[in-house]
Design an enzyme around this catalytic site. Structure first.
Site, mmCIF file in Angstrom:
data_model
loop_
_atom_site.group_PDB
_atom_site.id
_atom_site.type_symbol
_atom_site.label_atom_id
_atom_site.label_comp_id
_atom_site.label_asym_id
_atom_site.label_seq_id
_atom_site.Cartn_x
_atom_site.Cartn_y
_atom_site.Cartn_z
ATOM 1 N N GLY A 59 -17.538 -22.978 9.469
ATOM 2 C CA GLY A 59 -17.002 -22.286 8.296
ATOM 3 C C GLY A 59 -16.167 -23.226 7.465
ATOM 4 O O GLY A 59 -15.288 -23.917 7.982
ATOM 5 N N GLY A 98 -14.355 -22.293 4.641
ATOM 6 C CA GLY A 98 -13.434 -21.597 3.746
ATOM 7 C C GLY A 98 -12.017 -22.088 3.965
ATOM 8 O O GLY A 98 -11.801 -23.171 4.517
ATOM 9 N N GLY A 99 -11.048 -21.282 3.571
ATOM 10 C CA GLY A 99 -9.650 -21.694 3.669
ATOM 11 C C GLY A 99 -9.236 -21.993 5.103
ATOM 12 O O GLY A 99 -8.659 -23.052 5.382
ATOM 13 N N PHE A 154 3.933 -7.793 -5.051
ATOM 14 C CA PHE A 154 2.681 -7.287 -4.520
ATOM 15 C C PHE A 154 2.989 -6.026 -3.715
ATOM 16 O O PHE A 154 4.160 -5.735 -3.427
ATOM 17 C CB PHE A 154 2.037 -8.347 -3.604
ATOM 18 C CG PHE A 154 0.733 -8.893 -4.113
ATOM 19 C CD1 PHE A 154 0.628 -9.386 -5.399
ATOM 20 C CD2 PHE A 154 -0.399 -8.930 -3.302
ATOM 21 C CE1 PHE A 154 -0.571 -9.901 -5.864
ATOM 22 C CE2 PHE A 154 -1.603 -9.449 -3.765
ATOM 23 C CZ PHE A 154 -1.690 -9.931 -5.036
ATOM 24 N N GLN A 197 -10.356 -2.836 5.498
ATOM 25 C CA GLN A 197 -9.563 -2.519 4.327
ATOM 26 C C GLN A 197 -10.450 -2.245 3.114
ATOM 27 O O GLN A 197 -11.340 -3.036 2.802
ATOM 28 C CB GLN A 197 -8.626 -3.685 3.988
ATOM 29 C CG GLN A 197 -7.817 -3.438 2.736
ATOM 30 C CD GLN A 197 -6.635 -4.392 2.628
ATOM 31 O OE1 GLN A 197 -6.803 -5.538 2.197
ATOM 32 N NE2 GLN A 197 -5.461 -3.951 3.035
ATOM 33 N N HIS A 232 -10.162 -2.127 -0.717
ATOM 34 C CA HIS A 232 -9.240 -2.542 -1.774
ATOM 35 C C HIS A 232 -9.267 -1.486 -2.863
ATOM 36 O O HIS A 232 -10.343 -1.068 -3.283
ATOM 37 C CB HIS A 232 -9.657 -3.897 -2.335
ATOM 38 C CG HIS A 232 -8.598 -4.552 -3.155
ATOM 39 N ND1 HIS A 232 -8.234 -4.088 -4.392
ATOM 40 C CD2 HIS A 232 -7.802 -5.626 -2.900
ATOM 41 C CE1 HIS A 232 -7.262 -4.866 -4.872
ATOM 42 N NE2 HIS A 232 -6.985 -5.802 -3.986
ATOM 43 N N LEU A 258 -13.746 -7.830 -7.401
ATOM 44 C CA LEU A 258 -12.332 -7.560 -7.139
ATOM 45 C C LEU A 258 -11.467 -7.683 -8.400
ATOM 46 O O LEU A 258 -11.643 -8.577 -9.206
ATOM 47 C CB LEU A 258 -11.829 -8.559 -6.090
ATOM 48 C CG LEU A 258 -10.336 -8.561 -5.783
ATOM 49 C CD1 LEU A 258 -9.939 -7.285 -5.061
ATOM 50 C CD2 LEU A 258 -9.973 -9.766 -4.933
ATOM 51 N N GLU A 308 -4.582 -7.094 -6.883
ATOM 52 C CA GLU A 308 -3.407 -6.241 -6.789
ATOM 53 C C GLU A 308 -2.296 -6.781 -7.699
ATOM 54 O O GLU A 308 -1.406 -6.048 -8.116
ATOM 55 C CB GLU A 308 -2.940 -6.269 -5.327
ATOM 56 C CG GLU A 308 -1.817 -5.341 -4.985
ATOM 57 C CD GLU A 308 -1.648 -5.224 -3.470
ATOM 58 O OE1 GLU A 308 -2.658 -4.986 -2.781
ATOM 59 O OE2 GLU A 308 -0.527 -5.377 -2.984
ATOM 60 N N ARG A 320 -2.190 -0.832 0.614
ATOM 61 C CA ARG A 320 -3.534 -0.686 0.043
ATOM 62 C C ARG A 320 -4.263 0.545 0.585
ATOM 63 O O ARG A 320 -4.990 1.218 -0.137
ATOM 64 C CB ARG A 320 -4.365 -1.937 0.341
ATOM 65 C CG ARG A 320 -4.005 -3.080 -0.561
ATOM 66 C CD ARG A 320 -4.849 -4.298 -0.265
ATOM 67 N NE ARG A 320 -4.485 -5.372 -1.188
ATOM 68 C CZ ARG A 320 -4.922 -6.609 -1.082
ATOM 69 N NH1 ARG A 320 -5.737 -6.949 -0.117
ATOM 70 N NH2 ARG A 320 -4.557 -7.517 -1.959
ATOM 71 N N HIS A 328 -13.164 -4.539 1.437
ATOM 72 C CA HIS A 328 -12.550 -5.804 1.045
ATOM 73 C C HIS A 328 -12.280 -6.749 2.211
ATOM 74 O O HIS A 328 -12.479 -7.951 2.096
ATOM 75 C CB HIS A 328 -11.234 -5.493 0.327
ATOM 76 C CG HIS A 328 -10.541 -6.674 -0.235
ATOM 77 N ND1 HIS A 328 -11.155 -7.554 -1.095
ATOM 78 C CD2 HIS A 328 -9.272 -7.137 -0.085
ATOM 79 C CE1 HIS A 328 -10.293 -8.500 -1.445
ATOM 80 N NE2 HIS A 328 -9.153 -8.284 -0.837
ATOM 81 N N GLU A 340 -10.251 -14.716 8.746
ATOM 82 C CA GLU A 340 -10.657 -13.307 8.777
ATOM 83 C C GLU A 340 -11.450 -12.949 10.034
ATOM 84 O O GLU A 340 -11.386 -11.816 10.510
ATOM 85 C CB GLU A 340 -11.481 -12.975 7.520
ATOM 86 C CG GLU A 340 -11.667 -11.473 7.293
ATOM 87 C CD GLU A 340 -12.259 -11.156 5.919
ATOM 88 O OE1 GLU A 340 -12.197 -12.021 5.019
ATOM 89 O OE2 GLU A 340 -12.776 -10.037 5.756
ATOM 90 N N ARG A 362 -3.931 -4.711 6.141
ATOM 91 C CA ARG A 362 -3.370 -5.988 5.703
ATOM 92 C C ARG A 362 -2.617 -5.816 4.405
ATOM 93 O O ARG A 362 -3.068 -5.087 3.519
ATOM 94 C CB ARG A 362 -4.487 -7.005 5.515
ATOM 95 C CG ARG A 362 -4.021 -8.304 4.925
ATOM 96 C CD ARG A 362 -5.111 -9.348 4.911
ATOM 97 N NE ARG A 362 -6.176 -9.094 3.932
ATOM 98 C CZ ARG A 362 -6.051 -9.293 2.622
ATOM 99 N NH1 ARG A 362 -4.914 -9.698 2.115
ATOM 100 N NH2 ARG A 362 -7.077 -9.063 1.821
ATOM 101 N N SER A 391 -3.629 -12.579 3.497
ATOM 102 C CA SER A 391 -4.837 -13.213 4.033
ATOM 103 C C SER A 391 -4.781 -14.717 3.818
ATOM 104 O O SER A 391 -5.095 -15.502 4.720
ATOM 105 C CB SER A 391 -6.089 -12.636 3.388
ATOM 106 O OG SER A 391 -6.021 -12.772 1.994
#
Lengths: 115, 234, 590
Positions: free
Chosen positions: C15, C17-18, C121, C243, C245, C255, C258, C289, C356, C390, C401, C406
């Site tokens: 992976g 991603g972040g 938030f 979740q 959203h 998306l 928020e 949320r 989400h 995730e 969450r 995240s």
């Protein structure tokens, strides 16, 4: 950094600068010539000759000629590196351009000082 | 409508060809080009294309639609279809792997060349490095690049010199770091760019500006790099 | 059967991603021979779509801010099934992780004093005794995920990480001791299948929002890591917790952050009423949320929805003024115009709760080590397997969450997994080599697919799966309808076992990848459905009509789905943070 031994100044910035400065010289020369011809529409050979016997005109013309040579070399170098990918052929064409430019410059000087 | 798609599978095709497909859009809706590709793929699973976020931020689905580069996921049919016809081709100027999937190595290589990371050799503080809102504003219009390659593959200078000219996307990123008040490698970065190809093959054609799906202006950034080079040299 | 080519690394991260890239960065910097295996070029990962920001008590907006307040909010937001030791770790280490991102070059928005800009938030307070709205979410305009992902990729380029871009991980390889020793992967470009051998395998494959028909998630969010781990027999924790959203663009699913409500936007029904004032008198539109999403659905069900079919509500932003919208929420303006044909400067955006985020996942400890919960409530550590982001369930999000948590989860636990692996490798961790039989076992699924000569088509089954999950396991759930859903999933499972791959070519074969992804979606959907049916209460994102109240007596615990026999067990929640007093469960109101 991409290196290239055949470019004019071997620096992109230098080439770019030369191209801009020479363009200004050529523009000035062009405007002068057009203006001169417009204001002297009944000009004869003697007047044309005396214009080029003047030292300042010779310097101006020589400057324009050298500018033209440099400008053309940088431009043609760009075009040849864009479109002619085989190194050998590109070198031959570039050499041809260089030689031609040199001939035109020498020939131009000869004409200019033979007036 | 008629969709003409560029097809090429290296295992079975000697040469690429255009496949014409007639398709009715369900409900006659104005869907995105990516949705259209999904419809085509449901019928023919062998159609290859990249996609991920489907909202125009990941940069996967750059392709050439009726002659203009863009992202399929945020291009509605109404924006590109002419006379009920759409021609879909891969991004120009890069080798095709399959159908509209191109090999982007050359593009990424140019990106890597500009050292796309912050360089600051001073010891980092225990908190963030301070940056004023005005200094931060210098990065707007630069950091938003999504590396979709729409601009670079629309640039004739990149077509002719993909190995030497950084291209609009890479140069936009180069300026992103030159413009960052937290970066201290300005001099080294500029020295790396001062050759006849990396920056100066930009002839101001501005195809990059006209195709950028994020509305960014690489030509302007290139102009600013040139000015910085000029300032450093004079 | 030809022997597969083997690539060998100390550690691999599946992976890009972040979370994956943060882990890879940590590993590359530690000098370990690391590869990041990613099915898309890293900057195309779903982190790129995160908008609003990364929540963290860096004390910029409020100099007195305290990570313990953030911890309290997170515990409360999780509806008290977030593990408090993990939340404590995340909130206290967070500032350091965020400052590191700034040092890497992340272009955060700034305050007048030059510090990182923080916006309000949902679910943010100033501690248990002070419900005042805090502003704790660090933002780079409304493109924080994009900025973060690109920054992490850039930092990895600087660190010299090896990337296997556009490689798809198929299944985990386990040795005779049950330790994970790498995975089978396909190079998408050439179609070559290889065994990637590694002493540590980090799953950082993100969520699986694509199990639902309507989702904010990218098309690539197919739960590949969950699929791999479930097939390898690893139990999954809290899989019923999904979740929704509140603000996905109606119809498109994209998306809307928020942060819009953080900057002062609010939701209205067809009468123009700001209805959240009724449901959450204190926090209003910035309640948790789950609370906002449920309130929206209740408005719609109550006949107060907007539009010709009354099936969405509006997010009103125009009162914020063009200048604020274009400087703070430029990406939203763009998205809304493209997907809702509405310019937020002039008109409201039609929005609807949209799937989400997956709160559940592979149970891990703080160091990202994957845990194998047993049926007696205990657990063992799975050697060689790690998870972060995730796909993991540390669990910091519990049943719901908080926005902005995240991205913090990604960097904190991506980093933590890297640190843990580095430590184990330094201590001389070794694992036995996989035998040829071990490798072939991991090849079973791919071999079957490649040999399929008839069966059902992928696109058709995928649609059926997504529609079923949407209908029976959405925002509101009900025992009876879930039973029906489970029966349908059983039928879909049969089709998934019998998929037909008609295109068996090698070069960039996306049909094969989509089939493998669908099988992963199936695993996740099944775990979700079974766990949802078993948890007989309403907590956080899991809302049941037939069990409308929270039941702390029976369900103040994690659920654990055991793939071997498809049963659900329980696991205790951690209430023992190291440096602060635990936060006991309270009635959750906003």
């Amino acid at each position: 950094m991409v290196t290239s031994i055949t470019s004019f100044g071997r620096s992109g910035l230098y080439d770019w600068m030369v191209q801009r400065v020479t363009a200004v010289v050529l523009l000035a020369y062009t405007i002068f010539m057009i203006g001169y011809l417009l204001f002297n529409s009944d000009m004869d050979y003697m007047q044309w000759k005396s214009l080029f016997e003047c030292t300042s005109m010779r310097i101006f013309t020589l400057l324009a000629l050298l500018s033209m040579a440099a400008h053309a070399w940088i431009g043609l170098w760009s075009v040849t590196t864009d479109y002619i990918k085989p190194t050998g052929l590109r070198f031959v064409v570039q050499s041809g351009c260089g030689l031609l430019t040199f001939i035109y410059v020498v020939w131009g000087i000869q004409i200019l000082w033979s007036v | 409508m008629l969709v003409s798609v560029y097809r090429y599978n290296p295992e079975t095709d000697d040469a690429p060809y255009m496949q014409d497909i007639h398709i009715d859009i369900p409900g006659g809706k104005d869907i995105m080009v990516l949705d259209l590709l999904h419809l085509l793929k449901e019928k023919d699973t062998s159609l290859g294309y990249r996609r991920s976020c489907r909202e125009g931020v990941c940069g996967s689905d750059g392709m050439n639609m009726n002659g203009k580069n863009g992202l399929a996921c945020i291009t509605p049919l109404s924006a590109v279809v002419v006379d009920d016809k759409l021609v879909i081709r891969p991004l120009p100027g890069l080798p095709v792997i399959r159908d509209v999937v191109v090999d982007m190595s050359q593009f990424y290589k140019q990106y890597e060349k500009i050292k796309p990371f912050l360089i600051n050799d001073t010891p980092a503080p225990t908190m963030e490095r301070l940056q004023s809102p005005a200094e931060r504003a210098e990065l707007d219009g630069l950091y938003e690049c999504i590396l979709c390659a729409c601009c670079t593959t629309a640039c004739p200078s990149f077509w002719w010199n993909p190995d030497k000219f950084i291209g609009p996307s890479g140069l936009l990123q180069a300026y992103r770091f030159l413009a960052d008040s937290r970066d201290t490698a300005t001099h080294e970065r500029l020295s790396e760019l001062d050759d006849p190809f990396s920056v100066f093959r930009c002839h101001g054609i501005m195809n990059c500006v006209s195709v950028c799906p994020k509305g960014l202006n690489p030509t302007k950034a290139i102009g600013k790099i040139r000015n910085m080079l000029l300032q450093q040299a004079t | 059967m030809n022997e597969l080519r083997t690539l060998t690394f100390d550690a691999i991260v599946v992976g890009g991603g972040g979370a994956g890239m943060r882990a890879a960065l940590q590993l590359a910097q530690s000098g370990l021979n690391t590869a990041c295996v990613t099915k898309v070029f890293p900057t195309r990962s779903h982190t790129v779509s995160a908008q609003g920001g990364i929540t963290c008590a860096i004390a910029s907006a409020d100099p007195d801010d305290d990570w313990r307040w953030h911890m309290y909010d997170t515990v409360k937001g999780s509806d008290y099934i977030g593990d408090q030791d993990a939340i404590e770790y995340m909130c206290s280490v967070g500032p350091q992780a965020v400052f590191e991102l700034d040092h890497m070059g992340l272009p955060f928005s700034r305050t007048e004093t030059g510090r990182i800009y923080q916006r309000p938030f949902g679910g943010q307070s100033k501690g248990p005794d002070n419900p005042t709205q805090a502003a704790r979410t660090c933002a780079a305009a409304d493109r924080t995920g994009h900025a973060l992902l690109h920054t992490l990729y850039q930092a990895n380029l600087k660190a010299g990480t090896t990337f296997l871009n556009e490689w798809f991980a198929v299944d985990l390889v386990k040795n005779e001791d049950g330790a994970v020793v790498g995975c089978i992967a396909i190079c998408i470009e050439t179609g070559e299948t290889v065994y990637i051998k590694a002493k540590a395998t980090v799953l950082a494959t993100g969520g699986a929002g694509r199990i639902f028909a309507s989702t904010t998630n990218a098309l690539i969010n197919t739960g590949d890591g969950m699929g791999m781990s479930l097939r390898a027999g690893v139990p999954a924790q809290d899989m019923e917790m999904w979740q929704f959203h509140p603000t996905g663009i109606a119809g498109a699913g994209t998306l809307v952050t928020e942060g819009c409500r953080g900057e002062g936007g609010y939701l209205i029904n067809k009468d123009g009423e700001r209805f959240m004032e009724r449901y959450a008198p204190n926090s209003k539109d910035l309640a948790g949320r789950d609370v906002v999403a449920r309130s929206m659905i209740l408005e719609i069900l109550g006949g107060r929805g907007c539009g010709p079919n009354g099936d969405y509500v509006y997010l009103k932003l125009d009162h914020l003024g063009e200048e604020v919208l274009l400087s703070r929420l430029p990406g939203i303006c763009e998205l809304s115009k493209t997907f809702a044909h509405a310019d937020p400067v002039k008109e409201p955006i039609p929005v609807v709760p949209t799937c989400h985020y997956q709160m559940g996942g592979v149970a891990t400890n703080i160091g990202g080590q994957a845990l194998f919960p047993d049926k007696d409530g205990g657990h063992t550590i799975i050697d060689g397997l790690f998870a972060c982001g995730e796909v993991a369930c540390v669990s910091v999000h519990g049943a719901n969450r908080l926005g902005g948590n995240s991205l913090l989860d990604l960097v904190v636990f991506g980093r933590a997994a890297g640190i843990q692996i580095e430590k184990q490798m330094r201590e001389g961790y070794e694992a036995k080599d996989a035998s040829e039989a071990d490798i072939q076992r991991a090849m079973t699924r791919l071999n079957r697919l490649n040999g399929s000569s008839e069966g059902t088509a992928v696109a058709e089954v995928r649609k059926e799966l997504q529609a079923t999950m949407q209908l029976y396991f959405g925002v509101f759930r009900d025992g009876e309808s879930m039973q029906k859903g489970l029966k349908l999933l059983g039928e879909i499972r049969e089709k998934v076992e019998n998929l037909y791959l008609d295109d068996k070519s090698h070069a960039f074969n996306t049909a094969r990848i989509e089939a493998l992804e669908l099988q992963n979606l199936m695993e996740v959907a099944e775990a979700t459905a079974i766990a949802a049916e078993v948890r007989k209460e309403s907590r956080g994102a899991h809302a049941r009509n037939d069990f409308a109240d929270r039941d702390d007596e029976n369900w103040l615990c994690h659920s654990v789905f055991f793939p071997a026999d498809k049963t659900v067990g329980k696991r205790a929640v951690n209430f023992a943070p190291k440096t602060v007093e635990p936060f006991p469960p309270k009635i959750r109101t906003y």
